[in-house]
Motif scaffolding. Structure first.
Motif, PDB file in Angstrom:
ATOM      1  N   LEU A  98       0.836  -1.215   0.000  1.00 15.33           N
ATOM      2  CA  LEU A  98       0.000   0.000   0.000  1.00 15.33           C
ATOM      3  C   LEU A  98       0.865   1.258   0.000  1.00 15.33           C
ATOM      4  O   LEU A  98       0.454   2.308  -0.487  1.00 15.33           O
ATOM      5  N   GLU A  99       2.063   1.163   0.546  1.00 15.34           N
ATOM      6  CA  GLU A  99       2.949   2.327   0.563  1.00 15.34           C
ATOM      7  C   GLU A  99       3.819   2.433  -0.683  1.00 15.34           C
ATOM      8  O   GLU A  99       4.545   3.409  -0.851  1.00 15.34           O
ATOM      9  N   ASP A 100       3.756   1.392  -1.519  1.00 17.95           N
ATOM     10  CA  ASP A 100       4.599   1.367  -2.704  1.00 17.95           C
ATOM     11  C   ASP A 100       3.867   2.081  -3.850  1.00 17.95           C
ATOM     12  O   ASP A 100       2.884   1.571  -4.385  1.00 17.95           O
ATOM     13  N   GLU A 101       4.350   3.244  -4.228  1.00 14.85           N
ATOM     14  CA  GLU A 101       3.629   4.045  -5.219  1.00 14.85           C
ATOM     15  C   GLU A 101       3.609   3.437  -6.605  1.00 14.85           C
ATOM     16  O   GLU A 101       2.787   3.785  -7.449  1.00 14.85           O
ATOM     17  N   ASN A 102       4.534   2.522  -6.861  1.00 15.59           N
ATOM     18  CA  ASN A 102       4.587   1.909  -8.191  1.00 15.59           C
ATOM     19  C   ASN A 102       3.584   0.773  -8.354  1.00 15.59           C
ATOM     20  O   ASN A 102       3.464   0.208  -9.427  1.00 15.59           O
ATOM     21  N   LYS A 103       2.928   0.439  -7.271  1.00 17.07           N
ATOM     22  CA  LYS A 103       2.011  -0.701  -7.351  1.00 17.07           C
ATOM     23  C   LYS A 103       0.566  -0.244  -7.413  1.00 17.07           C
ATOM     24  O   LYS A 103       0.165   0.728  -6.759  1.00 17.07           O
ATOM     25  N   HIS A 104      -0.172  -0.987  -8.227  1.00 12.97           N
ATOM     26  CA  HIS A 104      -1.618  -0.777  -8.282  1.00 12.97           C
ATOM     27  C   HIS A 104      -2.236  -1.912  -7.464  1.00 12.97           C
ATOM     28  O   HIS A 104      -2.203  -3.076  -7.857  1.00 12.97           O
ATOM     29  N   VAL A 105      -2.742  -1.570  -6.298  1.00 11.56           N
ATOM     30  CA  VAL A 105      -3.164  -2.616  -5.363  1.00 11.56           C
ATOM     31  C   VAL A 105      -4.684  -2.744  -5.343  1.00 11.56           C
ATOM     32  O   VAL A 105      -5.397  -1.767  -5.064  1.00 11.56           O
ATOM     33  N   VAL A 106      -5.157  -3.936  -5.672  1.00 11.96           N
ATOM     34  CA  VAL A 106      -6.603  -4.169  -5.624  1.00 11.96           C
ATOM     35  C   VAL A 106      -6.885  -5.229  -4.560  1.00 11.96           C
ATOM     36  O   VAL A 106      -6.051  -6.069  -4.264  1.00 11.96           O
ATOM     37  N   VAL A 107      -8.068  -5.148  -3.999  1.00  7.31           N
ATOM     38  CA  VAL A 107      -8.423  -6.109  -2.953  1.00  7.31           C
ATOM     39  C   VAL A 107      -9.759  -6.745  -3.306  1.00  7.31           C
ATOM     40  O   VAL A 107     -10.631  -6.113  -3.924  1.00  7.31           O
ATOM     41  N   GLN A 108      -9.888  -8.017  -2.950  1.00  6.01           N
ATOM     42  CA  GLN A 108     -11.170  -8.707  -3.115  1.00  6.01           C
ATOM     43  C   GLN A 108     -11.581  -9.258  -1.758  1.00  6.01           C
ATOM     44  O   GLN A 108     -10.747  -9.662  -0.957  1.00  6.01           O
ATOM     45  N   VAL A 109     -12.883  -9.270  -1.504  1.00  5.35           N
ATOM     46  CA  VAL A 109     -13.392  -9.746  -0.220  1.00  5.35           C
ATOM     47  C   VAL A 109     -14.337 -10.911  -0.457  1.00  5.35           C
ATOM     48  O   VAL A 109     -15.302 -10.805  -1.224  1.00  5.35           O
ATOM     49  N   ALA A 110     -14.053 -12.022   0.205  1.00  5.47           N
ATOM     50  CA  ALA A 110     -14.864 -13.234   0.027  1.00  5.47           C
ATOM     51  C   ALA A 110     -16.220 -13.074   0.711  1.00  5.47           C
ATOM     52  O   ALA A 110     -16.361 -12.308   1.656  1.00  5.47           O
ATOM     53  N   PRO A 111     -17.222 -13.839   0.231  1.00  2.00           N
ATOM     54  CA  PRO A 111     -18.578 -13.690   0.782  1.00  2.00           C
ATOM     55  C   PRO A 111     -18.656 -13.904   2.294  1.00  2.00           C
ATOM     56  O   PRO A 111     -19.345 -13.157   2.984  1.00  2.00           O
ATOM     57  N   ALA A 112     -17.947 -14.925   2.814  1.00  2.00           N
ATOM     58  CA  ALA A 112     -18.134 -15.272   4.225  1.00  2.00           C
ATOM     59  C   ALA A 112     -17.526 -14.250   5.182  1.00  2.00           C
ATOM     60  O   ALA A 112     -17.843 -14.238   6.366  1.00  2.00           O
TER      61      ALA A 112
END
Lengths: 426, 157, 572
Positions: free
Chosen positions: C219-233
Motif C-alpha cells: 500500500l505504501e509502494d507508489e509503483n504498485k496498483h493494489v486491488v483487494v477482493q473480499v470473500a462472501p463469508a
C-alpha cells in the motif's frame, strides 16, 4: 502361610493338563457348566466376599453381576495380567506356575456373565509367561475346554492374548481397554464403567490374575469354607510380594488378618545384616510408607481403610535405615513421571514439579516454602487426577511427609543422616 | 527378506484390524535388526491398517518398549523401580555405563549393546535385576556384571 | 426415565438423567470454568479445571464428565475447589510460554481469560516449557508448541471432523506433545491447511501465517496498483471482532475502510463467484451431455482440493477444472482488468481477504498464474483483517457504507451464498435450470441443501433431466461420498464439497470462537443477504454478461481455459 490359591504353583508341571486334572483342576468348571446357573455362580462369588486383588478391592461378585445384567449380545472378559506395580511379582508366579487355573477362572467368568470372548492382557516385560499362556490356550483348545461348545455344552468361549509394551498405566482397566483397542493406553473418565461400557463400548469384566485364580477354588470348596480363611471383612488369602532389605524375598500366600510384623519377621526372616527397619511401603510405588510403629497393622481391607491405607497389589517393600527418604521419594516420583499417560493436567505436570523440588531440597537449596509447595502439589494430584495412577502417585510423598517430616526438615537444613542421597555416589 | 514383505506377513498373521496395531508394532520390532521401528516400517503399517501415520507414531512413542531408534543386539534394560533402585540399582547403571563407555539411552559403537532403564520387571526377589533381551539376571554385583558382559562378548567372537 | 433431583450450592434442581454436573450448573447460571471442554466436541475430562466437590466423594470430580445422580450434593465454590482450580492453572502456566502481550491470541485466549477470572496471581512453580522451533514450514499455518496446553481439541477436529490426521499425541507423560509424526513439519505430512485446529485451539499454539505487513508494504509502494477482493463469508463474520452480533453484515463499511487505507480498487470476490457458476454450470452440462466423468465435484475449497489430492487422487477426474473464485479474480485482474485500464499486470498486486487459511497455500500453487504473474499475491484471513483494522486505529463501526468499485463490484445473491455449505449447489442450480430450460425459475430457494447438516441431498427436475445432487461439509463427510463414488454407488450428477464444517462461514480464518451456534448465525446472515439482493442468479449479473461479451467470448472458451481453469496433482 497357606497354600490355597497358589497350591499348585511349583508343585505341578505348569503345562501338564494331566497334572492339573489330577489335582482337582477343571472340577469347578465342570460343576458350574453342568450343575449351576450363571446367577448361582454369581451368588456364590458374592457370598464368598471375594474382593478384587488388583488393588482397588472392589467386590468381585458385584462386578460380575453388573456385567451379567447388561443386555448385550457381545460382552468381554479381560484378565488383567499387566502386573506393573513396582515390587509386585505375584501374578507372574501364578501365570508361570499354574496357567490353567487362571484360564479356568476366566471361562467360568465368561459363562457367568454371558461373554464369549476373553482377552489376557499381559505385560510386555513377561515374554516367557506369554509363551506359557499361548501354549496353555492351545492345549485347552485341543482338549475342548476352549472354543465352541465347551465340554459339549451350548457355551462357547475363547481367549486371545494381547501384549502390553511397557506402560504401567495400562494396569488401569480403562487404559488397558484402550490398549487392546490399539490406542495409546490413556485412561478414560468413569463413568461409564467397563461393566456397562468397556471394550468397544460393550459390557466388559476386567479381573486381575489373582482374582481369577480364586474363582475355581471358591467354586470347588464353596463360599462357606472359603470364608474360613481370612477375616470377617476380608475373606480368603492374599499373595504378598515381599522385597527390599529382607532375608527371604519372594511371594507368600497369607491369610488376611496377618500383621506386617509377622510377614517380615516370621515369614521372611527379618532384615538382612540385622539392620533396623525404617519403613515398609505397602502396595507398591503407589502405596503408603509406614514407619516401624505401624508394623502391627493387620492386613485387612476394613482395618486398612480406617487408616486410609490401601493394600494395593499386596507388594511389601521393606527398607532399612540406610535409605534416605528423599532419595527414595525421588526415585518413586521419577517412576510416575515416566509412567504418566500425559492426559490429565495434574498427573502430567505434577510429577516433574515434585521431582524438581525434591532435587532442590537434596541439593541443599530447599526452603520451608518448598515443603508447602510439595504438599499442595501432592494434594492436587490426589484430589483431581483423572485415574488411579495420578491419584496414587503422591501417596508415598504424602505419607513420608507425615511420618518422616523431620527428615525433610533435616535436608532443608543441609543434612542427611543416611548420606545416600548425595549426588554421584552409590 | 525385504521389509515390506516381512511387515505384510506379520500383519497377515496378526490380523488386519486396527486393534492389532500394538501387537504388529511389537512383532515387527522383534523381527527387525536393531530392534526398532523404522520410518519405512511405520508407513507400511499405517497404509495397510488404514490408520493415520500420526496415530501409528503416537502409539509407537507411547509405549516405552517400542523404539523408533536403532538399538544394539543386546538390549540391556536396567530396572530402576524402588526395590532395585534401593538395592544397588544405581551401582548397576554406573557399572554398565563405565564398562560399555556409554550412557543409559545410548548404544555402543559396535551396535552390540544398548543401555536403557525399565520400570519394574517383576524380578524384585533377585534385586538388583536387569533384563537382557528376554533373559533376566539378578543379584548383580560389579563383578557379576563384568563377567556377564565378557560372556556376551565372547559369544560374538 | 425419571428425572434426577440434586442440590448444587444449596439450590435444588431437577434435570434429565445423563445430564452432567457442568450442564446442571449451567441451568442454575453457575458458570463452571472449563478449558478442554468445547461445546461442539467430545467431552475429554483431561484439563481438570472444572472440578467441583461432591458430598461423599473422597476426591474432587470433574464436572464436565460426571453425570448427576439422585440426591447428589454438589459444591462449586468452596476454598478447596477454588484452590484446586488455581493450582491447576498454575501447573498449566508453568508449562506454557506466557508471552501474552505479544501473542497472536492476546485478548482472545481462553487460558488468559480463565487466569484472570479465577484470580490466579501466584507463580510458584519453575517454568518448564521448552522453546521448540516454531513450525512455519508452509504458507498457511504456524505451530508453536511452547504454547500448547495439550487439551486435544486440535487432534479431535483433525481426525474426527476432517479425517486428515496430520497431528496426534506423541510420547507420554510430561514429554507428550501434539505434533505431526516422525518429527516432521506440517508441510511434510498430509495436512490440508484447513486451519480448523486454529479455530478450536484455546491458546496461541496454532495460528495463521501473518501476512499483514506485506499488505501495508504494497500500500505504501507508489509503483504498485493494489486491488483487494473480499470473500462472501468475511462480511458476515468480521463484525464479531468488533463486538457486533455474528451474522451482522458490514460489507459497505469494509469497502469504505479499504478505500481509506489506500487500496486502488476495492472489489468483491462475489463477482467471480457468479463467474464460477457460469463456468462450472456449463462444465456440468458439458459432462452430462458428452459422457464426461460424473458426479462432478466442486473445486472452490482449497482445503478440499488438497484433501482429494492426498487421499483420493484416483478420483481427481471428477473434480471440476474451474479455479476457485479467488483465483479467477486474480487471473482476471491481471488480464481483463489490466488491459482495460492499461496497467502492466506486473504492477498489479492482488490482495484477498478470505475466511480461510488454505487460500494462502492455494495462491502459492505453481499452476495458479498467467504468463508468470501469480493470480493472487497476498491472502489475509478475516482475523488478520480485523488485526489490520485495529492496528490502523480506524473505527470501522463508525464508517459509512460504501459501494464496491466497477467492474468487479457487481454481484448477485447467488454469489453471496457461496459462503455457506450448499450455497454453490443452490447457485449453480438456479443458473443451470434457466440455461437448460430457458424458463424463469420461480421458487429459487433450494432449502434442502442449506444448513450445517453433514450430508445433504436434493433432486431437481431440469427440463427432461432429473438432476441429483449432494452436498457435504467437513472432510470426514466428504469421505463418505468419495467412498460411494469409488464403489460406483454415487448416482449423483453434482456434488458440492466444502472443507470446513458449515462451509466458508466456518473457515479456518474466521473469528474465534466459531462454535456451531455462531456458525448458524453467520449462515442466517448469508441467506439474509441473498434474499435482499436485487439480482439472485449468477447468469443475470450484468457485469458477468459484459465480461463474456467483451473478453471471454463464451463459457469454457479458449480464454476461460487459459485463465479460469486449472489442473490437479496426485500428492499421495
Amino acid at each position: 502361610m497357606v497354600n490355597l490359591i497358589s497350591r499348585l504353583c511349583g508343585k505341578i508341571s505348569p503345562l501338564s493338563i494331566k497334572d492339573y486334572k489330577n489335582n482337582k483342576g477343571f472340577k469347578a468348571l465342570e460343576k458350574v457348566l453342568f450343575k449351576m446357573e450363571p446367577e448361582d455362580i454369581i451368588d456364590e462369588i458374592k457370598n464368598s466376599n471375594l474382593r478384587g486383588r488388583g488393588g482397588a478391592a472392589f467386590p468381585t461378585g458385584l462386578k460380575w453381576s453388573f456385567v451379567a445384567s447388561e443386555k448385550n449380545e457381545c460382552k468381554y472378559v479381560i484378565c488383567n495380567a499387566d502386573e506393573g506395580e513396582p515390587g509386585t511379582f505375584k501374578d507372574k508366579i501364578l501365570l508361570d506356575g499354574c496357567p490353567f487355573q487362571i484360564i479356568e477362572g476366566m471361562i467360568i467368568a465368561g459363562y457367568a456373565v454371558g461373554a464369549k470372548t476373553g482377552y489376557i492382557y499381559i505385560r510386555g516385560e513377561y515374554p516367557k509367561s506369554r509363551n506359557i499362556l499361548t501354549k496353555a490356550l492351545d492345549i485347552l483348545r485341543n482338549e475342548g475346554y476352549l472354543g465352541k461348545n465347551i465340554l459339549g455344552k451350548e457355551f462357547s468361549f475363547d481367549i486371545e492374548i494381547r501384549s502390553g509394551a511397557g506402560a504401567y498405566v495400562c494396569g488401569e482397566e480403562t487404559a488397558l481397554i484402550e490398549s487392546i483397542e490399539g490406542n495409546p493406553g490413556r485412561s478414560r473418565f468413569k463413568p461409564p464403567y467397563p461393566p456397562n461400557q468397556g471394550l468397544w463400548g460393550r459390557p466388559t469384566l476386567v479381573n486381575n490374575v489373582e482374582t481369577l485364580a480364586n474363582i475355581p477354588i471358591i467354586l470347588s470348596i464353596g463360599s462357606k469354607e472359603y470364608k474360613e480363611y481370612g477375616t470377617e471383612s476380608s475373606a480368603g488369602t492374599k499373595l504378598l510380594s515381599v522385597s527390599g532389605s529382607i532375608v527371604n524375598k519372594g511371594v507368600y500366600e497369607v491369610e488376611f488378618g496377618i500383621t506386617l510384623r509377622e510377614v517380615i519377621y516370621d515369614i521372611c526372616g527379618g532384615l538382612r545384616d540385622n539392620k533396623k527397619l525404617k519403613f515398609v511401603q505397602l502396595g507398591g510405588s503407589s502405596g503408603a510408607c509406614l514407619p516401624k510403629e505401624m508394623l502391627d497393622t493387620k492386613l485387612d481391607f476394613d482395618k486398612l481403610n480406617e487408616l486410609d491405607i490401601g493394600l494395593g497389589s499386596g507388594a511389601v517393600f521393606v527398607s532399612n535405615e540406610d535409605t534416605c527418604i528423599l532419595d527414595f521419594i525421588k526415585s518413586t516420583m521419577e517412576f510416575f513421571k515416566h509412567e504418566s499417560c500425559g492426559k490429565c493436567t495434574p498427573c502430567r505436570e505434577g510429577n516433574r514439579h515434585i521431582i524438581n523440588i525434591i532435587n532442590r531440597i537434596i541439593d541443599g537449596d530447599g526452603t520451608e516454602r518448598d515443603l508447602e509447595l510439595l504438599n499442595s502439589l501432592a494434594l492436587l494430584m490426589k484430589d483431581t487426577s483423572l485415574c488411579g495412577l495420578g491419584q496414587a502417585a503422591p501417596t508415598a510423598l504424602i505419607t513420608t511427609m507425615k511420618y518422616f517430616s523431620e527428615e525433610y526438615i533435616e535436608h532443608i537444613k543441609g543434612y542427611c543422616k543416611t548420606g545416600s542421597c548425595g549426588k554421584g555416589e552409590f | 527378506m525385504d521389509l515390506k514383505k516381512k511387515v505384510l506377513d506379520i500383519i497377515k498373521n496378526k490380523g488386519e484390524t486396527p486393534d492389532k496395531l500394538l501387537e504388529i508394532l511389537l512383532e515387527v520390532q522383534n523381527k527387525t535388526k536393531g530392534k526398532y521401528l523404522s520410518e519405512e516400517a511405520l508407513i507400511i503399517i499405517s497404509n495397510e491398517l488404514k490408520i493415520p501415520l500420526s496415530k501409528v507414531y503416537g502409539v509407537a512413542t507411547f509405549y516405552s518398549m517400542i523404539s523408533t531408534k536403532k538399538r544394539g543386539k543386546y538390549l540391556i534394560q536396567i530396572c530402576n523401580s524402588s526395590p532395585c533402585y534401593l538395592n544397588g540399582g544405581k551401582m548397576v547403571a554406573k557399572t554398565f555405563e563405565k564398562l560399555l563407555n556409554i550412557k543409559v539411552g545410548e548404544t555402543t559403537k559396535d551396535n552390540l549393546f544398548t543401555l536403557e532403564y525399565t520400570s519394574c520387571i517383576g524380578a524384585c526377589d533377585i534385586a538388583p535385576a536387569i533384563k537382557i533381551n528376554d533373559e533376566y539376571y539378578g543379584n548383580l554385583t560389579p563383578e557379576k556384571i563384568k563377567s556377564l558382559l565378557n560372556v556376551l562378548r565372547e559369544e560374538e567372537c | 426415565m425419571t428425572d434426577i433431583r440434586l442440590n448444587i450450592d444449596g439450590f435444588d434442581i431437577t434435570v434429565n438423567p445423563g445430564t452432567t454436573i457442568l450442564e446442571a450448573c449451567k441451568r442454575l447460571k453457575i458458570n463452571i470454568p472449563t478449558l478442554c471442554y468445547h461445546p461442539d466436541q467430545d467431552i475429554k475430562g483431561s484439563c481438570r479445571v472444572c472440578v467441583v466437590e461432591v458430598e461423599g466423594n473422597k476426591n474432587l470430580v470433574a464436572s464436565c464428565c460426571t453425570p448427576v445422580k439422585e440426591g447428589m450434593k454438589v459444591k462449586t465454590n468452596t476454598k478447596r475447589v477454588r484452590e484446586a482450580r488455581k493450582n491447576m492453572l498454575e501447573l498449566i502456566l508453568a508449562n506454557h510460554n506466557g508471552d501474552c502481550l505479544t501473542c497472536v491470541r492476546n485478548g482472545s485466549c481462553e487460558l488468559q481469560a480463565l487466569c484472570d477470572e479465577l484470580n490466579v496471581r501466584n507463580d510458584n512453580l519453575d517454568k518448564v516449557y521448552s522453546k521448540l522451533p516454531i513450525d512455519n514450514s508452509n504458507p498457511s499455518l504456524v505451530r508453536d508448541l511452547s504454547k500448547c496446553i495439550k487439551c486435544g481439541r486440535c487432534i479431535e477436529v483433525c481426525h474426527k471432523v476432517q479425517g486428515v490426521g496430520a497431528i496426534y499425541n506423541v510420547n507420554r507423560s510430561c514429554e507428550m506433545e501434539i505434533r505431526p509424526p516422525l518429527n516432521k513439519n506440517l508441510s511434510d505430512v498430509q495436512c490440508v491447511y484447513c486451519g480448523q485446529c486454529i479455530n478450536v485451539c484455546p491458546v496461541g499454539a496454532i495460528y495463521e501465517k501473518d501476512d499483514i505487513e506485506k499488505v501495508w508494504d504494497v500500500l505504501e509502494d507508489e509503483n504498485k496498483h493494489v486491488v483487494v477482493q473480499v470473500a462472501p463469508a468475511v462480511r458476515v463474520s468480521l463484525g464479531e471482532e468488533f463486538n457486533l452480533e455474528p451474522g451482522s453484515i458490514i460489507t459497505g463499511k469494509i469497502v469504505n475502510y479499504f478505500k481509506k487505507i489506500g487500496f486502488d480498487k476495492v472489489f468483491d470476490t462475489n463477482f467471480t463467484a457468479d463467474l464460477t457458476i457460469i463456468e462450472e454450470g456449463n462444465e456440468l452440462l458439458y459432462r452430462i451431455n458428452n459422457g464426461g466423468k460424473l458426479p462432478m465435484l466442486t473445486s472452490c475449497s482449497p482445503g478440499w482440493i488438497r484433501y482429494i489430492e492426498h487421499f483420493y487422487p484416483e478420483l481427481l477426474e471428477h473434480v471440476s477444472t474451474c479455479k476457485s473464485p479467488q483465483q479467477m479474480f486474480g487471473a482476471l485482474a491481471k488480464s481483463y482488468y489490466a488491459e482495460k485500464n492499461n496497467i502492466n499486470p506486473k504492477d498489479i498486486v492482488v490482495v484477498s481477504i478470505m475466511p480461510c487459511t488454505a487460500k494462502k497455500a492455494e495462491a502459492k500453487r505453481e499452476e495458479m498464474n498467467n504468463e508468470g504473474n501469480s493470480d493472487v499475491d497476498i491472502v489475509l484471513t478475516t482475523r488478520e483483517l480485523a488485526k489490520m483494522i485495529k492496528e490502523s486505529r480506524i473505527q470501522i463501526n463508525d464508517l459509512e457504507e460504501e459501494k464496491f468499485d466497477d467492474p468487479f463490484g457487481i454481484s448477485t445473491g447467488a454469489a453471496v451464498i457461496f459462503g455457506a455449505s450448499g450455497g454453490v449447489m443452490e447457485a449453480a442450480l438456479r443458473t443451470v435450470y434457466e440455461v437448460v430450460t430457458k424458463n424463469e425459475l420461480e421458487n429459487i430457494d433450494l432449502k434442502e441443501v442449506r444448513g450445517l447438516k453433514d450430508i445433504k441431498e436434493a433432486k431437481v427436475k431440469v427440463g427432461d433431466l432429473n438432476v441429483k445432487v449432494a452436498v457435504a461439509n467437513g472432510l470426514n463427510n466428504a469421505k463418505v461420498l468419495l467412498d460411494l463414488i469409488k464403489e460406483g454407488k454415487a448416482d449423483y450428477h453434482f456434488i458440492e464439497i466444502m472443507c470446513c464444517p458449515g462451509g466458508c462461514i466456518g473457515g479456518g480464518g474466521q473469528p474465534i470462537p466459531g462454535t456451531n451456534d455462531i456458525k448458524e448465525k453467520r449462515v442466517k446472515g448469508i441467506y439474509n443477504a441473498d434474499s435482499k439482493a436485487k439480482i439472485r442468479k449468477s447468469h443475470k449479473n450484468p457485469a458477468v454478461v459484459e465480461l463474456y461479451k467483451e473478453f471471454l467470448i463464451k463459457p469454457l472458451g479458449e480464454k476461460s481455459h487459459k485463465l479460469l481453469h486449472t489442473h490437479y496433482k496426485d500428492r499421495s
